[in-house]
Design a protein around this motif. Sequence first.
Motif, PDB file in Angstrom:
ATOM      1  N   LEU A 124       7.047  -7.818   1.955  1.00  0.00           N
ATOM      2  CA  LEU A 124       6.393  -8.601   0.908  1.00  0.00           C
ATOM      3  C   LEU A 124       5.954  -7.690  -0.226  1.00  0.00           C
ATOM      4  O   LEU A 124       5.636  -6.519  -0.022  1.00  0.00           O
ATOM      5  CB  LEU A 124       5.179  -9.327   1.481  1.00  0.00           C
ATOM      6  CG  LEU A 124       5.461 -10.344   2.589  1.00  0.00           C
ATOM      7  CD1 LEU A 124       4.150 -10.902   3.134  1.00  0.00           C
ATOM      8  CD2 LEU A 124       6.344 -11.472   2.084  1.00  0.00           C
ATOM      9  N   ASP A 125       5.906  -8.248  -1.439  1.00  0.00           N
ATOM     10  CA  ASP A 125       5.495  -7.443  -2.584  1.00  0.00           C
ATOM     11  C   ASP A 125       3.986  -7.227  -2.565  1.00  0.00           C
ATOM     12  O   ASP A 125       3.236  -7.912  -1.860  1.00  0.00           O
ATOM     13  CB  ASP A 125       5.934  -8.114  -3.887  1.00  0.00           C
ATOM     14  CG  ASP A 125       5.337  -9.499  -4.058  1.00  0.00           C
ATOM     15  OD1 ASP A 125       4.117  -9.606  -4.270  1.00  0.00           O
ATOM     16  OD2 ASP A 125       6.097 -10.485  -3.970  1.00  0.00           O
ATOM     17  N   ASP A 126       3.525  -6.263  -3.361  1.00  0.00           N
ATOM     18  CA  ASP A 126       2.102  -5.898  -3.379  1.00  0.00           C
ATOM     19  C   ASP A 126       1.204  -7.051  -3.804  1.00  0.00           C
ATOM     20  O   ASP A 126       0.089  -7.197  -3.286  1.00  0.00           O
ATOM     21  CB  ASP A 126       1.874  -4.694  -4.300  1.00  0.00           C
ATOM     22  CG  ASP A 126       2.169  -3.374  -3.610  1.00  0.00           C
ATOM     23  OD1 ASP A 126       2.138  -3.341  -2.361  1.00  0.00           O
ATOM     24  OD2 ASP A 126       2.413  -2.383  -4.309  1.00  0.00           O
ATOM     25  N   THR A 128       1.566 -10.195  -3.177  1.00  0.00           N
ATOM     26  CA  THR A 128       1.397 -11.073  -2.023  1.00  0.00           C
ATOM     27  C   THR A 128       0.496 -10.433  -0.987  1.00  0.00           C
ATOM     28  O   THR A 128      -0.395 -11.090  -0.424  1.00  0.00           O
ATOM     29  CB  THR A 128       2.762 -11.411  -1.403  1.00  0.00           C
ATOM     30  OG1 THR A 128       3.598 -11.990  -2.413  1.00  0.00           O
ATOM     31  CG2 THR A 128       2.618 -12.390  -0.247  1.00  0.00           C
ATOM     32  N   LEU A 129       0.693  -9.148  -0.727  1.00  0.00           N
ATOM     33  CA  LEU A 129      -0.162  -8.444   0.230  1.00  0.00           C
ATOM     34  C   LEU A 129      -1.615  -8.420  -0.233  1.00  0.00           C
ATOM     35  O   LEU A 129      -2.536  -8.559   0.575  1.00  0.00           O
ATOM     36  CB  LEU A 129       0.363  -7.023   0.453  1.00  0.00           C
ATOM     37  CG  LEU A 129       1.734  -6.929   1.130  1.00  0.00           C
ATOM     38  CD1 LEU A 129       2.211  -5.483   1.158  1.00  0.00           C
ATOM     39  CD2 LEU A 129       1.705  -7.522   2.525  1.00  0.00           C
ATOM     40  N   ALA A 135      -2.278 -17.951   1.775  1.00  0.00           N
ATOM     41  CA  ALA A 135      -0.887 -17.966   1.318  1.00  0.00           C
ATOM     42  C   ALA A 135      -0.597 -19.179   0.443  1.00  0.00           C
ATOM     43  O   ALA A 135       0.263 -19.117  -0.441  1.00  0.00           O
ATOM     44  CB  ALA A 135       0.057 -17.939   2.518  1.00  0.00           C
TER      45      ALA A 135
END
Length: 196
Positions: free
Chosen positions: A2-4, A6-7, A138
Amino acid sequence: MLDDKTLDRLFRGARTHNGWLDKPVSDDQLKAIYDLMKWGPTSANSSPARIVFVRTKEGKEKLKPALSAGNTEKTMTAPVTAIVAYDTQFYEHLPELFPHDQTAKYWFSGEGKEAVSAATAFRNGSLQGAYLMIAARALGFDVGAMSGFDNAKVDEAFFPDGRFKTNFLCNIGYGDHTKLFNRSPRLSFEQACALA
């Protein structure tokens, strides 16, 4: 991976919210949260979590006597408060949830199985509560989990037959970022982990 962004949304930038914007959460949105969180793994797919989404004035008033003083205002003003509970007889659903082994129900039911059944229900219900929080984040919501309440009073009000037991509460909505505390530190890898 996952991209930053999203994290950050799920973990690094996520916060426990204490104040809420006056913006509703719909029943369809709550169903979407559940429909995402239900896919998280549990022992033998036991899925013992049972959730009551308290979102009406009447429901909040029913919950209010069980809340500690420090949790009352933030819970009463949250659009939704999830009562994250667990089913002490979760094993009754194992023939459906774990169909490839029809003996699974008896791993947890019957004389002498009370301790393993209780531990399994609590452990896996706790996992599902964490999945609920991650699923809500999310899908664009903020959460505020808490344990400052009287479990017995919540159980009496919402689960009077005694089969379900309350684990923790989690407010869900759109957090008011102006009411956040400063970010608290976390333990380092070296403090919390070991390699064996």
